[in-house]
Enzyme design. Structure first.
Site, PDB file in Angstrom:
ATOM      1  N   SER A 132       0.855  -1.191   0.000  1.00 34.66           N
ATOM      2  CA  SER A 132       0.000   0.000   0.000  1.00 34.66           C
ATOM      3  C   SER A 132       0.891   1.240   0.000  1.00 34.66           C
ATOM      4  CB  SER A 132      -0.880   0.033   1.251  1.00 34.66           C
ATOM      5  OG  SER A 132      -1.490   1.303   1.396  1.00 34.66           O
ATOM      6  N   TYR A 146      -2.140  -1.156  10.192  1.00 35.69           N
ATOM      7  CA  TYR A 146      -2.229  -1.428   8.748  1.00 35.69           C
ATOM      8  C   TYR A 146      -0.991  -0.902   8.026  1.00 35.69           C
ATOM      9  CZ  TYR A 146      -4.000  -1.260   3.937  1.00 35.69           C
ATOM     10  OH  TYR A 146      -4.155  -1.413   2.587  1.00 35.69           O
TER      11      TYR A 146
HETATM   12  P1  NDP Z   1     -11.190  -6.066  -0.628  1.00 34.10           P
HETATM   13  O1  NDP Z   1     -11.535  -6.069   0.828  1.00 34.10           O
HETATM   14  O2  NDP Z   1     -12.119  -5.421  -1.585  1.00 34.10           O
HETATM   15  O3  NDP Z   1     -10.889  -7.580  -1.090  1.00 34.10           O
HETATM   16  C1  NDP Z   1     -10.005  -8.346  -0.308  1.00 34.10           C
HETATM   17  C2  NDP Z   1      -9.763  -9.683  -0.967  1.00 34.10           C
HETATM   18  O4  NDP Z   1      -8.860 -10.420  -0.132  1.00 34.10           O
HETATM   19  C3  NDP Z   1     -11.025 -10.483  -1.100  1.00 34.10           C
HETATM   20  O5  NDP Z   1     -10.956 -11.275  -2.258  1.00 34.10           O
HETATM   21  C4  NDP Z   1     -10.973 -11.365   0.157  1.00 34.10           C
HETATM   22  O6  NDP Z   1     -11.633 -12.600  -0.002  1.00 34.10           O
HETATM   23  C5  NDP Z   1      -9.495 -11.621   0.293  1.00 34.10           C
HETATM   24  N1  NDP Z   1      -9.117 -11.930   1.661  1.00 34.10           N
HETATM   25  C6  NDP Z   1      -9.159 -11.101   2.737  1.00 34.10           C
HETATM   26  N2  NDP Z   1      -8.764 -11.757   3.839  1.00 34.10           N
HETATM   27  C7  NDP Z   1      -8.480 -13.031   3.441  1.00 34.10           C
HETATM   28  C8  NDP Z   1      -8.015 -14.181   4.115  1.00 34.10           C
HETATM   29  N3  NDP Z   1      -7.791 -14.183   5.438  1.00 34.10           N
HETATM   30  N4  NDP Z   1      -7.809 -15.310   3.401  1.00 34.10           N
HETATM   31  C9  NDP Z   1      -8.035 -15.338   2.063  1.00 34.10           C
HETATM   32  N5  NDP Z   1      -8.484 -14.274   1.370  1.00 34.10           N
HETATM   33  C10 NDP Z   1      -8.700 -13.135   2.059  1.00 34.10           C
HETATM   34  O7  NDP Z   1      -9.754  -5.403  -0.710  1.00 34.10           O
HETATM   35  P2  NDP Z   1      -9.006  -4.656  -1.913  1.00 34.10           P
HETATM   36  O8  NDP Z   1      -9.240  -5.360  -3.175  1.00 34.10           O
HETATM   37  O9  NDP Z   1      -9.297  -3.217  -1.803  1.00 34.10           O
HETATM   38  O10 NDP Z   1      -7.501  -4.842  -1.430  1.00 34.10           O
HETATM   39  C11 NDP Z   1      -6.652  -5.870  -1.921  1.00 34.10           C
HETATM   40  C12 NDP Z   1      -5.253  -5.607  -1.397  1.00 34.10           C
HETATM   41  O11 NDP Z   1      -4.841  -4.294  -1.816  1.00 34.10           O
HETATM   42  C13 NDP Z   1      -5.137  -5.625   0.113  1.00 34.10           C
HETATM   43  O12 NDP Z   1      -3.915  -6.207   0.487  1.00 34.10           O
HETATM   44  C14 NDP Z   1      -5.164  -4.155   0.485  1.00 34.10           C
HETATM   45  O13 NDP Z   1      -4.516  -3.912   1.703  1.00 34.10           O
HETATM   46  C15 NDP Z   1      -4.435  -3.547  -0.696  1.00 34.10           C
HETATM   47  N6  NDP Z   1      -4.718  -2.138  -0.902  1.00 34.10           N
HETATM   48  C16 NDP Z   1      -5.977  -1.694  -1.226  1.00 34.10           C
HETATM   49  C17 NDP Z   1      -6.209  -0.344  -1.435  1.00 34.10           C
HETATM   50  C18 NDP Z   1      -7.554   0.204  -1.786  1.00 34.10           C
HETATM   51  O14 NDP Z   1      -7.712   1.448  -1.791  1.00 34.10           O
HETATM   52  N7  NDP Z   1      -8.547  -0.619  -2.129  1.00 34.10           N
HETATM   53  C19 NDP Z   1      -5.130   0.635  -1.303  1.00 34.10           C
HETATM   54  C20 NDP Z   1      -3.851   0.067  -0.968  1.00 34.10           C
HETATM   55  C21 NDP Z   1      -3.662  -1.266  -0.784  1.00 34.10           C
HETATM   56  P3  NDP Z   1     -13.054 -12.971   0.689  1.00 34.10           P
HETATM   57  O15 NDP Z   1     -13.986 -11.832   0.447  1.00 34.10           O
HETATM   58  O16 NDP Z   1     -13.433 -14.234  -0.017  1.00 34.10           O
HETATM   59  O17 NDP Z   1     -12.759 -13.211   2.133  1.00 34.10           O
END
Ligand code: NDP
Length: 237
Positions: A132, A146
């Site tokens: 991030s 975070y």
């Molecule tokens: P979302 O919350 O929209 O999606 C998260 C994804 O990760 C989902 O597919 C979820 O699956 C999966 N996930 C979460 N926890 C677990 C777990 N314990 N085991 C397996 N799968 C898991 O997040 P984003 O798409 O926004 O974020 C994706 C990545 O990008 C993250 O690492 C986040 O920190 C990073 N990020 C996002 C930003 C943003 O503005 N969106 C900015 C900077 C970084 P399920 O729903 O099936 O549990």
């Protein structure tokens, strides 16, 4: 477009958001994609059907299951660790167990997954962590754990890049800024605050993030390792 024909790709956390965009990109570019999910089976199954990829339920917070899954998949050409959770709140009020789970998912999982994958990854393989821009700039309250977790990925990538460099395996971090997902909707209550910090005042799309991931996974990026790239509209500039 980069050709990933016949390449074996694992995306941890691929059912929604940025992870789903990464799954779509690799599948479109010809890779054999497996992705994990935890709480969104319907989204996962729909994405698997749409892209011809395979969805596997696996909690990134469960180290032994995660390692067992990676062993069971055999050699991976590309590992993308996208699964991550936010956990915002006053540090004085946040339960320690919540923070520890955040660290397990955001820090421990990338480390153990990368090491497990590297055991059988062919020379020239790629490991990409989704970090991030908050690793470089944290202008808001309530996100210390975070941002610490995302900063940890930078050190991890530098170290693992050294460990696996002799095999031409690269290890890098992609650091999105505000990106339109369930975690951070483009029309959410904090959008104006976040856009104030940006030079280009809009959320990114998942597809934009996936494009950088595909570049780093592709043949033109073979000399890039131990690096972290902001893709954030200038949020951290
Ligand atoms: P979302 O919350 O929209 O999606 C998260 C994804 O990760 C989902 O597919 C979820 O699956 C999966 N996930 C979460 N926890 C677990 C777990 N314990 N085991 C397996 N799968 C898991 O997040 P984003 O798409 O926004 O974020 C994706 C990545 O990008 C993250 O690492 C986040 O920190 C990073 N990020 C996002 C930003 C943003 O503005 N969106 C900015 C900077 C970084 P399920 O729903 O099936 O549990």
């Amino acid at each position: 477009m980069t050709s990933f024909d016949g390449k074996s790709v694992l995306v941890l956390g691929g059912s929604r958001g940025i992870g789903a965009a990464i799954v779509r990109r690799f599948a479109t570019d010809g890779a054999k994609v497996v992705f994990t999910y935890l709480s969104s089976p319907d989204d996962a199954e729909a994405l698997a059907a749409e892209t011809g990829s395979r969805a596997v339920r696996a909690d990134s917070g469960d180290r032994d299951s995660l390692i067992a899954l990676i062993v069971s998949l055999g050699p991976l050409d590309v590992l993308v660790v996208n699964s991550g959770i936010l956990g915002a709140g006053d540090p004085l009020d946040m339960p320690p167990d919540v923070i520890d789970r955040l660290f397990r998912i955001n820090i421990h999982a990338p480390y153990h997954a990368a090491v497990a994958a590297a055991r059988t990854m062919p020379d020239g393989g790629r490991i990409i962590f989704i970090g991030s821009a908050n690793a470089d700039r944290m202008p808001m309250t309530g996100l210390a754990a975070y941002s610490a977790s995302k900063a940890a990925l930078k050190g991890m990538a530098k170290g693992l890049a050294r460990d696996f460099g002799a095999r031409d395996i690269t290890v890098n971090v992609v650091q999105p800024g505000p990106t339109d997902t369930d975690m951070n909707p483009a029309d959410g209550p904090l959008k104006d605050v976040m856009h104030d910090f940006m030079a280009i005042k809009r959320h990114a799309t998942g597809a934009e993030i996936a494009g950088l991931v595909a570049y780093l996974a592709g043949p033109e990026a073979g000399i890039i390792t131990g690096a972290a790239y902001n893709i954030d509209g200038g949020f951290a500039a």
